[in-house]
Design an enzyme around this catalytic site. Sequence first.
Site, short mmCIF file in Angstrom:
data_model
loop_
_atom_site.label_atom_id
_atom_site.label_comp_id
_atom_site.label_asym_id
_atom_site.label_seq_id
_atom_site.Cartn_x
_atom_site.Cartn_y
_atom_site.Cartn_z
N SER A 13 7.74 0.10 -12.96
CA SER A 13 7.96 0.20 -14.42
C SER A 13 7.52 1.55 -14.96
CB SER A 13 7.26 -0.94 -15.15
OG SER A 13 5.84 -0.76 -15.12
N ASN A 14 6.44 2.13 -14.39
CA ASN A 14 6.02 3.47 -14.83
C ASN A 14 7.06 4.51 -14.42
OD1 ASN A 14 3.25 3.78 -16.18
ND2 ASN A 14 2.87 2.24 -14.62
N ARG A 80 -2.83 4.94 9.79
CA ARG A 80 -2.84 5.47 8.41
C ARG A 80 -2.48 6.95 8.42
NH1 ARG A 80 -4.30 3.32 3.91
NH2 ARG A 80 -4.96 1.14 3.87
N ILE A 107 -3.74 3.71 -0.34
CA ILE A 107 -4.76 4.75 -0.48
C ILE A 107 -4.39 5.88 0.47
CG2 ILE A 107 -7.18 5.33 -0.14
CD1 ILE A 107 -7.88 2.44 -0.92
N HIS A 124 -4.09 5.06 -13.46
CA HIS A 124 -4.99 3.99 -13.05
C HIS A 124 -5.22 3.08 -14.25
CE1 HIS A 124 -8.15 1.99 -10.76
NE2 HIS A 124 -8.91 2.07 -11.82
N LEU A 159 -11.25 8.43 -4.26
CA LEU A 159 -10.38 7.46 -4.92
C LEU A 159 -10.63 7.36 -6.43
CD1 LEU A 159 -8.24 5.19 -4.41
CD2 LEU A 159 -10.18 3.59 -4.27
N THR A 187 2.02 -1.60 -21.30
CA THR A 187 2.86 -1.07 -22.39
C THR A 187 2.40 0.34 -22.77
OG1 THR A 187 3.25 -3.30 -23.25
CG2 THR A 187 3.60 -1.46 -24.78
N GLU A 189 0.70 2.37 -20.78
CA GLU A 189 0.94 3.26 -19.62
C GLU A 189 2.30 3.93 -19.73
OE1 GLU A 189 0.25 1.61 -15.70
OE2 GLU A 189 -1.27 0.28 -16.50
C1 GRF Z 1 0.32 -1.58 -12.83
O1 GRF Z 1 -0.79 -2.45 -12.83
C2 GRF Z 1 -0.17 -0.22 -13.22
O2 GRF Z 1 -1.26 -0.35 -14.10
C3 GRF Z 1 -0.61 0.39 -11.93
O3 GRF Z 1 0.25 -0.15 -10.93
C4 GRF Z 1 0.78 -1.41 -11.38
C5 GRF Z 1 2.27 -1.49 -11.23
O4 GRF Z 1 2.84 -0.42 -11.90
N1 GRF Z 1 -0.50 1.83 -12.02
P1 GRF Z 1 4.46 -0.20 -11.88
O5 GRF Z 1 5.06 -1.28 -12.75
O6 GRF Z 1 4.93 -0.37 -10.44
O7 GRF Z 1 4.66 1.17 -12.43
#
Ligand code: GRF
Length: 205
Positions: A13-14, A80, A107, A124, A159, A187, A189
Site C-alpha cells: 500500500s505504501n 541470508r 532484515i 517504520h 535496525l 493512512t 504513512e
Molecule cells: C505496514 O504495517 C507498514 O506500517 C509497514 O509495513 C506494513 C505493510 O505496509 N511499513 P505496505 O501496505 O506493504 O506498504
Amino acid sequence: MKNIVILISGGGSNMRAIVQAAKKERWRERFGAQVAAVISNRPNCAGLAFAQSEGISTAVVDHKAYAKDGRLYVEGADPRATFDAALAAAVLAQRPALLVLAGFMRILGADFVRQFEGRMLNIHPSLLPAFPGLHTHQRALDAGCRFAGATVHQVVPELDAGPILDQAAVPVMVDDTETELAARVLTQEHLLYPKAIERFLSGLV
Ligand code: GRF
C-alpha cells in the site's frame, strides 16, 4: 533520470501511494525522477500485480529459494548473505538513485545496506526511536501511549535506526484495538512517505 526502486513483501500500500504521488505530483517533470522498478521477496504478492498494471518493471528475489532447502541454496554459504547479494544485484541493475523499502519484511545485512547507505529509505510504523522492531502498535497500546505514528528514516546497518526524515503522529484512542491503531497509522504513512521522498529528491535531505 533518477530511478527509484521500491522493495515490497506484500500488498504494497505504501508503494501504491508512492507510485500515485509520482504521477499526481509530476516527479518526472519536477525532479527528473521515476519509479523504475518494484522488487518483491515474495512471488505473486498483490503489490507486484499493481506495479505491472502501472507499467512498472517488476522482479522477484524469493528469499525461500536461497534457504537451505531452496533451489538456489549455495552449500556452505550463509543463506541470508546469498539472498542479500542476489537482491543487491537486482536493485543495482536498475541503476537506482533511491532505494525505498515499503512494507519490506526482511532484515537486510550490513553489507547490503552499505551499498546503498545515503540513498536508502524505510518507513517504520512507530515514532522512532520508540518501538524499533515488530508489533509496534500492540507495544504502544501495552505501554499506554497517547500517541503513535510512523517514521521515515535513512537506513543504516543498525535496525530501525538512522537519520529521521519525517514523522507523522496519530492519537491513540482509549478503546483502540491493534487493528484500529494500525489502520490509523497506515493512512498517515501513505501521506508521509511520498512527501519525505519528494524532500529527498529535491535535495533537502
Ligand atoms: C505496514 O504495517 C507498514 O506500517 C509497514 O509495513 C506494513 C505493510 O505496509 N511499513 P505496505 O501496505 O506493504 O506498504
